[in-house]
Design a protein around this motif. Structure first.
Motif, PDB file in Angstrom:
ATOM      1  N   UNK A  64       0.842  -1.204   0.000  1.00  0.00           N
ATOM      2  CA  UNK A  64       0.000   0.000   0.000  1.00  0.00           C
ATOM      3  C   UNK A  64       0.878   1.255   0.000  1.00  0.00           C
ATOM      4  N   UNK A  65       1.875   1.280   0.884  1.00  0.00           N
ATOM      5  CA  UNK A  65       2.776   2.434   0.935  1.00  0.00           C
ATOM      6  C   UNK A  65       3.544   2.587  -0.376  1.00  0.00           C
ATOM      7  N   UNK A  66       3.983   1.477  -0.929  1.00  0.00           N
ATOM      8  CA  UNK A  66       4.705   1.514  -2.205  1.00  0.00           C
ATOM      9  C   UNK A  66       3.806   2.086  -3.312  1.00  0.00           C
ATOM     10  N   UNK A  67       2.583   1.624  -3.389  1.00  0.00           N
ATOM     11  CA  UNK A  67       1.650   2.116  -4.416  1.00  0.00           C
ATOM     12  C   UNK A  67       1.320   3.595  -4.217  1.00  0.00           C
ATOM     13  N   UNK A  68       1.341   4.051  -2.966  1.00  0.00           N
ATOM     14  CA  UNK A  68       1.062   5.461  -2.669  1.00  0.00           C
ATOM     15  C   UNK A  68       2.299   6.342  -2.846  1.00  0.00           C
ATOM     16  N   UNK A  69       3.408   5.736  -3.275  1.00  0.00           N
ATOM     17  CA  UNK A  69       4.596   6.518  -3.595  1.00  0.00           C
ATOM     18  C   UNK A  69       5.517   6.822  -2.432  1.00  0.00           C
ATOM     19  N   UNK A  70       5.445   6.034  -1.359  1.00  0.00           N
ATOM     20  CA  UNK A  70       6.361   6.209  -0.226  1.00  0.00           C
ATOM     21  C   UNK A  70       7.617   5.386  -0.478  1.00  0.00           C
ATOM     22  N   UNK A  71       8.596   6.002  -1.086  1.00  0.00           N
ATOM     23  CA  UNK A  71       9.832   5.326  -1.474  1.00  0.00           C
ATOM     24  C   UNK A  71      10.625   4.821  -0.269  1.00  0.00           C
ATOM     25  N   UNK A  72      10.643   5.584   0.815  1.00  0.00           N
ATOM     26  CA  UNK A  72      11.444   5.242   1.988  1.00  0.00           C
ATOM     27  C   UNK A  72      10.638   4.469   3.027  1.00  0.00           C
ATOM     28  N   UNK A  73       9.430   4.899   3.281  1.00  0.00           N
ATOM     29  CA  UNK A  73       8.646   4.315   4.366  1.00  0.00           C
ATOM     30  C   UNK A  73       8.233   2.876   4.088  1.00  0.00           C
ATOM     31  N   UNK A  74       8.018   2.515   2.827  1.00  0.00           N
ATOM     32  CA  UNK A  74       7.661   1.123   2.546  1.00  0.00           C
ATOM     33  C   UNK A  74       8.807   0.193   2.946  1.00  0.00           C
ATOM     34  N   UNK A  75      10.052   0.619   2.685  1.00  0.00           N
ATOM     35  CA  UNK A  75      11.204  -0.206   3.076  1.00  0.00           C
ATOM     36  C   UNK A  75      11.426  -0.191   4.582  1.00  0.00           C
ATOM     37  N   UNK A  76      11.147   0.947   5.209  1.00  0.00           N
ATOM     38  CA  UNK A  76      11.284   1.031   6.666  1.00  0.00           C
ATOM     39  C   UNK A  76      10.299   0.072   7.347  1.00  0.00           C
ATOM     40  N   UNK A  77       9.067   0.035   6.864  1.00  0.00           N
ATOM     41  CA  UNK A  77       8.065  -0.877   7.430  1.00  0.00           C
ATOM     42  C   UNK A  77       8.410  -2.324   7.096  1.00  0.00           C
ATOM     43  N   UNK A  78       8.942  -2.571   5.903  1.00  0.00           N
ATOM     44  CA  UNK A  78       9.395  -3.928   5.562  1.00  0.00           C
ATOM     45  C   UNK A  78      10.480  -4.376   6.537  1.00  0.00           C
ATOM     46  N   UNK A  79      11.392  -3.474   6.868  1.00  0.00           N
ATOM     47  CA  UNK A  79      12.432  -3.787   7.846  1.00  0.00           C
ATOM     48  C   UNK A  79      11.858  -4.052   9.227  1.00  0.00           C
ATOM     49  N   UNK A  80      10.887  -3.242   9.625  1.00  0.00           N
ATOM     50  CA  UNK A  80      10.230  -3.432  10.923  1.00  0.00           C
ATOM     51  C   UNK A  80       9.574  -4.807  10.994  1.00  0.00           C
ATOM     52  N   UNK A  81       8.790  -5.141   9.989  1.00  0.00           N
ATOM     53  CA  UNK A  81       8.072  -6.424  10.009  1.00  0.00           C
ATOM     54  C   UNK A  81       9.020  -7.603   9.862  1.00  0.00           C
ATOM     55  N   UNK A  82      10.035  -7.458   9.023  1.00  0.00           N
ATOM     56  CA  UNK A  82      11.018  -8.540   8.868  1.00  0.00           C
ATOM     57  C   UNK A  82      11.755  -8.786  10.179  1.00  0.00           C
ATOM     58  N   UNK A  83      12.149  -7.720  10.831  1.00  0.00           N
ATOM     59  CA  UNK A  83      12.845  -7.853  12.113  1.00  0.00           C
ATOM     60  C   UNK A  83      11.948  -8.468  13.173  1.00  0.00           C
ATOM     61  N   UNK A  84      10.720  -7.991  13.244  1.00  0.00           N
ATOM     62  CA  UNK A  84       9.807  -8.491  14.265  1.00  0.00           C
ATOM     63  C   UNK A  84       9.431  -9.959  14.027  1.00  0.00           C
ATOM     64  N   UNK A  85       9.176 -10.331  12.786  1.00  0.00           N
ATOM     65  CA  UNK A  85       8.841 -11.734  12.510  1.00  0.00           C
ATOM     66  C   UNK A  85      10.057 -12.626  12.772  1.00  0.00           C
ATOM     67  N   UNK A  86      11.248 -12.143  12.481  1.00  0.00           N
ATOM     68  CA  UNK A  86      12.463 -12.928  12.793  1.00  0.00           C
ATOM     69  C   UNK A  86      12.579 -13.124  14.298  1.00  0.00           C
ATOM     70  N   UNK A  87      12.256 -12.100  15.050  1.00  0.00           N
ATOM     71  CA  UNK A  87      12.325 -12.147  16.516  1.00  0.00           C
ATOM     72  C   UNK A  87      11.290 -13.117  17.090  1.00  0.00           C
ATOM     73  N   UNK A  88      10.135 -13.208  16.451  1.00  0.00           N
ATOM     74  CA  UNK A  88       9.069 -14.114  16.923  1.00  0.00           C
ATOM     75  C   UNK A  88       9.603 -15.541  17.017  1.00  0.00           C
ATOM     76  N   UNK A  89      10.425 -15.923  16.050  1.00  0.00           N
ATOM     77  CA  UNK A  89      10.865 -17.317  15.959  1.00  0.00           C
ATOM     78  C   UNK A  89      12.239 -17.558  16.556  1.00  0.00           C
ATOM     79  N   UNK A  90      12.750 -16.631  17.344  1.00  0.00           N
ATOM     80  CA  UNK A  90      14.060 -16.813  17.975  1.00  0.00           C
ATOM     81  C   UNK A  90      14.063 -17.929  19.001  1.00  0.00           C
ATOM     82  N   UNK A  91      13.012 -18.030  19.775  1.00  0.00           N
ATOM     83  CA  UNK A  91      13.016 -18.998  20.874  1.00  0.00           C
ATOM     84  C   UNK A  91      12.134 -20.178  20.591  1.00  0.00           C
TER      85      UNK A  91
END
Length: 142
Positions: A115-142
């Motif tokens: 959605x952010x990418x389609x709305x033209x947020x060049x930076x924020x879409x990647x920032x949110x991708x990083x947030x979700x990628x980091x958080x999902x990686x953390x979910x499966x740490x233990x």
């Protein structure tokens, strides 16, 4: 969360977006959701993550005004600092494994990221991708 609220992005939308790429047992989803919500909130309270999200938001704001030293609206291939922000957020949250997960979220752009990418947020879409990628990686740490 203030910046995300300004964009009408709620925690449930972040969770749903993260889970769009979930691979696992369906009966585990409620437990994963609960853990993921806590990790997202904790991550958003991390000043390093927050500042990077703010930077992405402000860069998008300035880019939309034409105040960056490249044509923001073209999202040129030679500009990769947007991915650097996403990678830094992912790494801050969960280290190297999150960097690999970032590539997956950045490529597929589930939910709010697309959605952010389609709305033209060049930076924020990647920032949110990083947030979700980091958080999902953390979910499966233990």
């Amino acid at each position: 969360m203030d910046i995300l609220n300004k964009l009408n992005i709620k925690i449930d939308e972040l969770i749903d977006s993260a889970l769009m790429l979930y691979v696992g047992e369906k009966n585990e989803i409620p437990k994963v959701k609960e853990k993921l919500e806590k990790i997202i909130i904790d991550s958003l309270n991390n000043p390093n993550v927050s500042v990077l999200l703010i930077a992405a938001f402000l860069l998008d704001k300035e880019g939309k005004k034409g105040n960056l030293p490249f044509n923001y609206h073209d999202d040129p291939n030679y500009i990769y600092v947007d991915e650097v922000i996403g990678l830094a957020i992912a790494n801050e949250i969960a280290g190297t494994k999150a960097i690999f997960n970032f590539r997956f979220y950045d490529k597929h752009k589930p939910g709010v990221i697309g959605k952010l990418d389609r709305e033209g947020y060049m930076f924020l879409d990647d920032a949110i991708a990083g947030l979700l990628a980091g958080c999902m990686s953390k979910v499966f740490e233990k």
